[in-house]
Write a protein that holds these residues in place. Structure first.
Motif, PDB file in Angstrom:
ATOM      1  N   HIS A 126      95.036  59.321 123.053  1.00  0.00           N
ATOM      2  CA  HIS A 126      96.165  58.398 123.131  1.00  0.00           C
ATOM      3  C   HIS A 126      96.422  57.949 124.571  1.00  0.00           C
ATOM      4  O   HIS A 126      96.661  56.768 124.838  1.00  0.00           O
ATOM      5  CB  HIS A 126      97.404  59.089 122.561  1.00  0.00           C
ATOM      6  CG  HIS A 126      98.601  58.204 122.439  1.00  0.00           C
ATOM      7  ND1 HIS A 126      98.621  57.065 121.654  1.00  0.00           N
ATOM      8  CD2 HIS A 126      99.825  58.268 123.006  1.00  0.00           C
ATOM      9  CE1 HIS A 126      99.800  56.479 121.734  1.00  0.00           C
ATOM     10  NE2 HIS A 126     100.546  57.187 122.547  1.00  0.00           N
ATOM     11  N   ASN A 127      96.365  58.885 125.508  1.00  0.00           N
ATOM     12  CA  ASN A 127      96.741  58.579 126.894  1.00  0.00           C
ATOM     13  C   ASN A 127      95.580  58.085 127.746  1.00  0.00           C
ATOM     14  O   ASN A 127      95.805  57.609 128.868  1.00  0.00           O
ATOM     15  CB  ASN A 127      97.362  59.815 127.544  1.00  0.00           C
ATOM     16  CG  ASN A 127      98.719  60.154 126.958  1.00  0.00           C
ATOM     17  OD1 ASN A 127      99.300  59.350 126.228  1.00  0.00           O
ATOM     18  ND2 ASN A 127      99.215  61.333 127.246  1.00  0.00           N
ATOM     19  N   THR A 128      94.351  58.197 127.257  1.00  0.00           N
ATOM     20  CA  THR A 128      93.228  57.652 128.024  1.00  0.00           C
ATOM     21  C   THR A 128      93.374  56.143 128.200  1.00  0.00           C
ATOM     22  O   THR A 128      93.005  55.586 129.241  1.00  0.00           O
ATOM     23  CB  THR A 128      91.899  57.984 127.314  1.00  0.00           C
ATOM     24  OG1 THR A 128      91.739  59.399 127.275  1.00  0.00           O
ATOM     25  CG2 THR A 128      90.722  57.379 128.062  1.00  0.00           C
ATOM     26  N   VAL A 153      97.335  47.681 118.595  1.00  0.00           N
ATOM     27  CA  VAL A 153      96.582  48.393 117.558  1.00  0.00           C
ATOM     28  C   VAL A 153      95.946  49.658 118.114  1.00  0.00           C
ATOM     29  O   VAL A 153      95.954  50.722 117.469  1.00  0.00           O
ATOM     30  CB  VAL A 153      95.514  47.461 116.942  1.00  0.00           C
ATOM     31  CG1 VAL A 153      94.583  48.253 116.021  1.00  0.00           C
ATOM     32  CG2 VAL A 153      96.175  46.337 116.175  1.00  0.00           C
ATOM     33  N   ILE A 154      95.395  49.567 119.330  1.00  0.00           N
ATOM     34  CA  ILE A 154      94.756  50.753 119.938  1.00  0.00           C
ATOM     35  C   ILE A 154      95.769  51.880 120.112  1.00  0.00           C
ATOM     36  O   ILE A 154      95.501  53.034 119.780  1.00  0.00           O
ATOM     37  CB  ILE A 154      94.121  50.373 121.286  1.00  0.00           C
ATOM     38  CG1 ILE A 154      92.875  49.514 121.065  1.00  0.00           C
ATOM     39  CG2 ILE A 154      93.753  51.624 122.082  1.00  0.00           C
ATOM     40  CD1 ILE A 154      92.285  48.961 122.336  1.00  0.00           C
ATOM     41  N   MET A 155      96.954  51.549 120.630  1.00  0.00           N
ATOM     42  CA  MET A 155      97.973  52.581 120.841  1.00  0.00           C
ATOM     43  C   MET A 155      98.457  53.145 119.514  1.00  0.00           C
ATOM     44  O   MET A 155      98.732  54.345 119.399  1.00  0.00           O
ATOM     45  CB  MET A 155      99.148  52.013 121.639  1.00  0.00           C
ATOM     46  CG  MET A 155      98.808  51.672 123.076  1.00  0.00           C
ATOM     47  SD  MET A 155      98.115  53.062 123.996  1.00  0.00           S
ATOM     48  CE  MET A 155      99.544  54.116 124.147  1.00  0.00           C
ATOM     49  N   TYR A 156      98.547  52.298 118.509  1.00  0.00           N
ATOM     50  CA  TYR A 156      98.988  52.782 117.195  1.00  0.00           C
ATOM     51  C   TYR A 156      97.958  53.742 116.601  1.00  0.00           C
ATOM     52  O   TYR A 156      98.307  54.834 116.124  1.00  0.00           O
ATOM     53  CB  TYR A 156      99.213  51.600 116.247  1.00  0.00           C
ATOM     54  CG  TYR A 156      99.421  52.029 114.813  1.00  0.00           C
ATOM     55  CD1 TYR A 156     100.613  52.616 114.406  1.00  0.00           C
ATOM     56  CD2 TYR A 156      98.414  51.846 113.863  1.00  0.00           C
ATOM     57  CE1 TYR A 156     100.805  53.024 113.084  1.00  0.00           C
ATOM     58  CE2 TYR A 156      98.593  52.250 112.555  1.00  0.00           C
ATOM     59  CZ  TYR A 156      99.786  52.831 112.166  1.00  0.00           C
ATOM     60  OH  TYR A 156      99.955  53.239 110.868  1.00  0.00           O
ATOM     61  N   LEU A 157      96.687  53.346 116.639  1.00  0.00           N
ATOM     62  CA  LEU A 157      95.644  54.179 116.030  1.00  0.00           C
ATOM     63  C   LEU A 157      95.479  55.507 116.773  1.00  0.00           C
ATOM     64  O   LEU A 157      95.343  56.563 116.151  1.00  0.00           O
ATOM     65  CB  LEU A 157      94.332  53.408 115.989  1.00  0.00           C
ATOM     66  CG  LEU A 157      94.298  52.183 115.067  1.00  0.00           C
ATOM     67  CD1 LEU A 157      92.953  51.482 115.149  1.00  0.00           C
ATOM     68  CD2 LEU A 157      94.595  52.587 113.620  1.00  0.00           C
ATOM     69  N   THR A 158      95.482  55.450 118.108  1.00  0.00           N
ATOM     70  CA  THR A 158      95.344  56.707 118.861  1.00  0.00           C
ATOM     71  C   THR A 158      96.592  57.555 118.724  1.00  0.00           C
ATOM     72  O   THR A 158      96.532  58.784 118.802  1.00  0.00           O
ATOM     73  CB  THR A 158      95.061  56.426 120.348  1.00  0.00           C
ATOM     74  OG1 THR A 158      96.100  55.567 120.881  1.00  0.00           O
ATOM     75  CG2 THR A 158      93.727  55.748 120.534  1.00  0.00           C
ATOM     76  N   GLY A 159      97.745  56.918 118.498  1.00  0.00           N
ATOM     77  CA  GLY A 159      98.967  57.684 118.288  1.00  0.00           C
ATOM     78  C   GLY A 159      98.927  58.497 117.008  1.00  0.00           C
ATOM     79  O   GLY A 159      99.581  59.539 116.899  1.00  0.00           O
ATOM     80  N   LEU A 160      98.146  58.039 116.025  1.00  0.00           N
ATOM     81  CA  LEU A 160      98.016  58.803 114.779  1.00  0.00           C
ATOM     82  C   LEU A 160      97.298  60.124 114.984  1.00  0.00           C
ATOM     83  O   LEU A 160      97.425  61.041 114.165  1.00  0.00           O
ATOM     84  CB  LEU A 160      97.256  57.963 113.739  1.00  0.00           C
ATOM     85  CG  LEU A 160      97.937  56.670 113.281  1.00  0.00           C
ATOM     86  CD1 LEU A 160      97.039  55.946 112.278  1.00  0.00           C
ATOM     87  CD2 LEU A 160      99.297  56.958 112.664  1.00  0.00           C
ATOM     88  N   LEU A 161      96.548  60.224 116.091  1.00  0.00           N
ATOM     89  CA  LEU A 161      95.822  61.462 116.366  1.00  0.00           C
ATOM     90  C   LEU A 161      96.707  62.528 116.996  1.00  0.00           C
ATOM     91  O   LEU A 161      96.326  63.693 117.057  1.00  0.00           O
ATOM     92  CB  LEU A 161      94.645  61.170 117.314  1.00  0.00           C
ATOM     93  CG  LEU A 161      93.602  60.171 116.806  1.00  0.00           C
ATOM     94  CD1 LEU A 161      92.565  59.908 117.894  1.00  0.00           C
ATOM     95  CD2 LEU A 161      92.939  60.691 115.548  1.00  0.00           C
ATOM     96  N   VAL A 162      97.884  62.118 117.493  1.00  0.00           N
ATOM     97  CA  VAL A 162      98.768  63.062 118.159  1.00  0.00           C
ATOM     98  C   VAL A 162      99.393  63.977 117.120  1.00  0.00           C
ATOM     99  O   VAL A 162     100.081  63.515 116.198  1.00  0.00           O
ATOM    100  CB  VAL A 162      99.855  62.328 118.971  1.00  0.00           C
ATOM    101  CG1 VAL A 162     100.810  63.330 119.599  1.00  0.00           C
ATOM    102  CG2 VAL A 162      99.199  61.481 120.049  1.00  0.00           C
ATOM    103  N   ALA A 163      99.203  65.260 117.301  1.00  0.00           N
ATOM    104  CA  ALA A 163      99.690  66.227 116.313  1.00  0.00           C
ATOM    105  C   ALA A 163     101.056  66.766 116.654  1.00  0.00           C
ATOM    106  O   ALA A 163     101.525  67.708 116.041  1.00  0.00           O
ATOM    107  CB  ALA A 163      98.709  67.389 116.206  1.00  0.00           C
ATOM    108  N   ALA A 164     101.722  66.185 117.699  1.00  0.00           N
ATOM    109  CA  ALA A 164     103.036  66.712 118.103  1.00  0.00           C
ATOM    110  C   ALA A 164     104.078  66.258 117.104  1.00  0.00           C
ATOM    111  O   ALA A 164     104.765  65.324 117.326  1.00  0.00           O
ATOM    112  CB  ALA A 164     103.378  66.230 119.493  1.00  0.00           C
TER     113      ALA A 164
END
Length: 385
Positions: A281-283, A374-385
């Motif tokens: 997400h933060n990359t 879209v990139i931030m949304y998709l990578t945000g789905l990977l955040v398990a917090a």
């Protein structure tokens, strides 16, 4: 002028003081019962006890008479005197809680009102210490500093692109930042709703945003004053990169708060899923920082400094979130992140304009904006917090 100002202030102080001292005596007493409101700002669970930090968010003093946990009467210490408006006190319940069990704390006031607080799953609150602070610093490094630095590695590739591609990348950056601002705003409003509203509730988010916007505008003017020749595109690019790094850093401060707070109450599992999710997400934030630097060759230490500005606040946020765990403070800091990012977006938008046609938005720019979101949304789905 000074005499007039001092005289006006003296008149206002005297008038308000008179109203405070004698105005209430001319008004009738309240007909209904007292308005009693208590908010639990922090819950500290230790062996054999549950500690609640209470804040009076109502207009009248509140006295806690009895406390029940899951309908069982318990002894408590603290809150010996009525809690005045906006004042805080600590209530310590002597209760042998069990790990992972839910508990409902019912506080009976002197007027018979019952105020409830729910502990979804009891877990011992981590004690502040070097080991704990070191753990939070390590987590902040994993989810903040390292991902941003990894994202900045694309700079050599960006230097070999055309001017149109750079504009698309700037549009992509705006999309990334816009998503971060919206995400921080929603998170801040959610935390403000949990704060009890003693100091404004959702207003804290907008107050933080306004103050951060003004502060970053001041910083930008100072940096621009040191480099008055805006034709030096390299200097202008570095200034913009610094502003983006500051904006992202303030946002990562809020992310660190969430991580630290969730870990303190046992709602966060530290593991590979968390690290990989936040890293992915933060990359993309590193890409946003180096996008304005395609026309110059910054030193390695400059890039490392930008990465630390953007990523290191996650460490501070994790420590504050785990140690303080205050919803009102978290809402204010999320607002700070929103205001900073909005100010940075305003700085970037003029760079999207095509110098030939003068158009600000065209299909390529709109595609870049959409891709960033879209990139931030998709990578945000990977955040398990």
């Amino acid at each position: 002028m000074w005499v007039l100002v001092v005289g006006l202030v003296a008149v206002l102080v005297a008038a308000l003081g008179g109203l405070a001292a004698y105005g209430g005596q001319t008004l009738p007493e309240r007909l209904g019962p007292p308005v009693e409101e208590l908010a639990v700002e922090r819950t500290v669970i230790a062996p054999g006890s549950i500690e609640l930090v209470l804040r009076n968010t109502g207009p009248d003093p509140v006295a806690v008479a009895q406390v029940f946990v899951n309908d069982s009467y318990v002894d408590f210490t603290g809150a010996d005197e009525p809690i005045g408006r906006l004042a805080a006190d600590t209530l310590v319940l002597n209760y042998p809680w069990q790990d992972g069990q839910p508990y409902t704390v019912s506080m009976l006031t002197s007027t018979g009102l019952v105020i409830e607080h729910v502990v979804d799953a009891a877990v011992a609150t981590p004690e502040p210490g070097f080991e704990f602070l070191g753990l939070m610093a390590l987590v902040g490094t994993y989810v903040g500093v390292l991902p941003v630095l990894l994202g900045m590695l694309v700079l050599p590739i960006l230097r070999r692109t055309s001017g149109r591609v750079v504009r698309v990348l700037l549009a992509l950056t705006v999309g990334l930042l816009a998503y971060l601002a919206l995400d921080a705003l929603l998170e801040g409003l959610e935390l403000a709703a949990l704060s009890g509203g003693a100091f404004g509730g959702p207003v804290l988010v907008f107050l933080g945003a306004g103050l951060a916007f003004l502060a970053l505008t001041t910083v930008d003017k100072v940096l621009a004053g040191r480099r008055p020749d805006e034709r030096d595109t390299g200097s202008a690019g570095m200034r913009l990169a610094v502003m983006i790094a500051i904006g992202i850093g303030l946002h990562n401060l809020g992310e660190g708060l969430v991580i630290g707070s969730a870990y303190a109450v046992g709602e966060l599992a530290l593991g590979a899923a968390l690290i990989v999710g936040f890293a992915a997400h933060n990359t993309t934030e590193g890409l946003a920082i180096v996008a304005p630097l395609t026309t110059r060759r910054p030193s390695l230490w400059s890039l490392v400094g930008l990465g630390l500005i953007a990523g290191a606040p996650a460490i501070l946020g994790a420590v504050i979130g785990a140690s303080v765990d205050n919803a009102g403070l978290s809402a204010l800091l999320f607002g700070v992140g929103v205001g900073a990012i909005v100010q940075v977006i305003i700085q970037i938008v003029p760079g999207l304009r095509d110098r030939t046609s003068g158009r600000l938005l065209d299909p390529a720019m709109l595609g870049g904006l959409g891709a960033g979101v879209v990139i931030m949304y998709l990578t945000g789905l990977l955040v398990a917090a």
